[in-house]
Design a protein around this motif. Structure first.
Motif, PDB file in Angstrom:
ATOM      1  N   GLY A 115       5.969  10.711  -1.167  1.00  0.00           N
ATOM      2  CA  GLY A 115       6.905   9.808  -0.496  1.00  0.00           C
ATOM      3  C   GLY A 115       8.359  10.026  -0.832  1.00  0.00           C
ATOM      4  N   ASN A 116       8.659  10.883  -1.784  1.00  0.00           N
ATOM      5  CA  ASN A 116      10.029  11.184  -2.214  1.00  0.00           C
ATOM      6  C   ASN A 116      10.721   9.955  -2.805  1.00  0.00           C
ATOM      7  N   ILE A 117       9.941   9.138  -3.560  1.00  0.00           N
ATOM      8  CA  ILE A 117      10.557   7.990  -4.220  1.00  0.00           C
ATOM      9  C   ILE A 117      10.262   7.926  -5.717  1.00  0.00           C
ATOM     10  N   CYS A 118       9.376   8.777  -6.229  1.00  0.00           N
ATOM     11  CA  CYS A 118       9.058   8.753  -7.661  1.00  0.00           C
ATOM     12  C   CYS A 118       9.243  10.129  -8.303  1.00  0.00           C
ATOM     13  N   SER A 162      15.354  17.174  -2.882  1.00  0.00           N
ATOM     14  CA  SER A 162      13.962  16.745  -2.924  1.00  0.00           C
ATOM     15  C   SER A 162      13.579  16.178  -1.569  1.00  0.00           C
ATOM     16  N   ALA A 163      12.272  16.090  -1.352  1.00  0.00           N
ATOM     17  CA  ALA A 163      11.743  15.588  -0.086  1.00  0.00           C
ATOM     18  C   ALA A 163      10.312  15.120  -0.314  1.00  0.00           C
ATOM     19  N   GLY A 164       9.764  14.468   0.698  1.00  0.00           N
ATOM     20  CA  GLY A 164       8.374  14.039   0.662  1.00  0.00           C
ATOM     21  C   GLY A 164       7.616  14.655   1.823  1.00  0.00           C
ATOM     22  N   THR A 165       6.319  14.785   1.660  1.00  0.00           N
ATOM     23  CA  THR A 165       5.516  15.271   2.784  1.00  0.00           C
ATOM     24  C   THR A 165       5.263  14.151   3.784  1.00  0.00           C
ATOM     25  N   GLY A 166       5.315  12.908   3.329  1.00  0.00           N
ATOM     26  CA  GLY A 166       5.123  11.753   4.206  1.00  0.00           C
ATOM     27  C   GLY A 166       6.445  11.125   4.605  1.00  0.00           C
ATOM     28  N   TRP A 204       6.872   7.585   5.014  1.00  0.00           N
ATOM     29  CA  TRP A 204       6.831   6.142   4.775  1.00  0.00           C
ATOM     30  C   TRP A 204       8.120   5.580   4.199  1.00  0.00           C
ATOM     31  N   HIS A 205       8.822   6.336   3.394  1.00  0.00           N
ATOM     32  CA  HIS A 205       9.977   5.800   2.656  1.00  0.00           C
ATOM     33  C   HIS A 205      11.306   6.421   3.070  1.00  0.00           C
ATOM     34  N   VAL A 206      11.348   7.128   4.189  1.00  0.00           N
ATOM     35  CA  VAL A 206      12.574   7.804   4.618  1.00  0.00           C
ATOM     36  C   VAL A 206      13.746   6.824   4.601  1.00  0.00           C
ATOM     37  N   GLY A 207      14.821   7.241   3.948  1.00  0.00           N
ATOM     38  CA  GLY A 207      16.035   6.436   3.866  1.00  0.00           C
ATOM     39  C   GLY A 207      16.077   5.474   2.688  1.00  0.00           C
ATOM     40  N   ARG A 224      18.211   9.366  -1.619  1.00  0.00           N
ATOM     41  CA  ARG A 224      17.485   8.674  -0.557  1.00  0.00           C
ATOM     42  C   ARG A 224      16.337   9.558  -0.088  1.00  0.00           C
ATOM     43  N   ALA A 225      15.205   8.925   0.141  1.00  0.00           N
ATOM     44  CA  ALA A 225      14.010   9.664   0.539  1.00  0.00           C
ATOM     45  C   ALA A 225      14.193  10.302   1.911  1.00  0.00           C
TER      46      ALA A 225
END
Length: 163
Positions: A12-15, A41-45, A47-50, A72-73
């Motif tokens: 999710g790019n938040i942790c 960094s980035a996430g594959t999902g 859900w948490h963009v921005g 920011r994700a």
């Protein structure tokens, strides 16, 4: 020598991935290599963009002198595989997802961050999301270790540096 661009990726790019980004950025700055190494960094999902990183990740990182507050994700995108020299997944599931998304000719860029860690038996950065504060401390320990190893691996090829 060409500068190196690195993207750390978790779900999710938040942790985990923003923690790795902040840790690597601090190590690069301390080594005086900011003109040679860029990090993101980035996430594959999606859900948490921005969103800002998880408050628990921010708190744990802050205690060690890392600032995640401005991050920011975002979700990994097709151009990222061209843009980054290394796309480093936090775990095997995200690695598999990244390899599916990545053009075959660029798949050698997609690896696990813990390949650069000092403990060969540890392959993944632990996901702290559903646990307590100690999980975020473990993520920091793992990221600090693996980023040190990554920086040591990159240094000899940058700006005439020697390891």
């Amino acid at each position: 020598m060409k500068p190196v661009a690195i993207c750390f990726v978790c779900l999710g790019n938040i942790c985990r991935s923003p923690t790795a980004e902040a840790v690597m950025r601090a190590q690069v700055e301390a080594a005086g290599l900011t003109e040679w190494i860029t990090v993101d960094s980035a996430g594959t999902g999606d859900w948490h963009v921005g969103e800002a990183p998880d408050h628990r990740a921010q708190t744990a990182a802050s205690r060690r002198g890392f600032d995640l507050s401005g991050l920011r994700a975002r979700q990994i995108a097709a151009p990222d595989f061209e843009r980054f020299d290394l796309v480093l997944a936090m775990d095997a599931a995200n690695l598999a997802h990244l390899r599916q998304l990545c053009p075959p000719a660029l798949r050698s860029r997609v690896r696990l961050l813990m390949e650069f860690g000092s403990q060969p038996a540890v392959n993944e950065v632990a996901d702290p999301y559903f646990g307590g504060g100690e999980g975020f401390e473990l993520v920091l320990d793992q990221c600090e270790d693996a980023c040190r190893g990554l920086l040591a691996r990159l240094r000899p090829g940058l700006a005439g540096e020697t390891a």
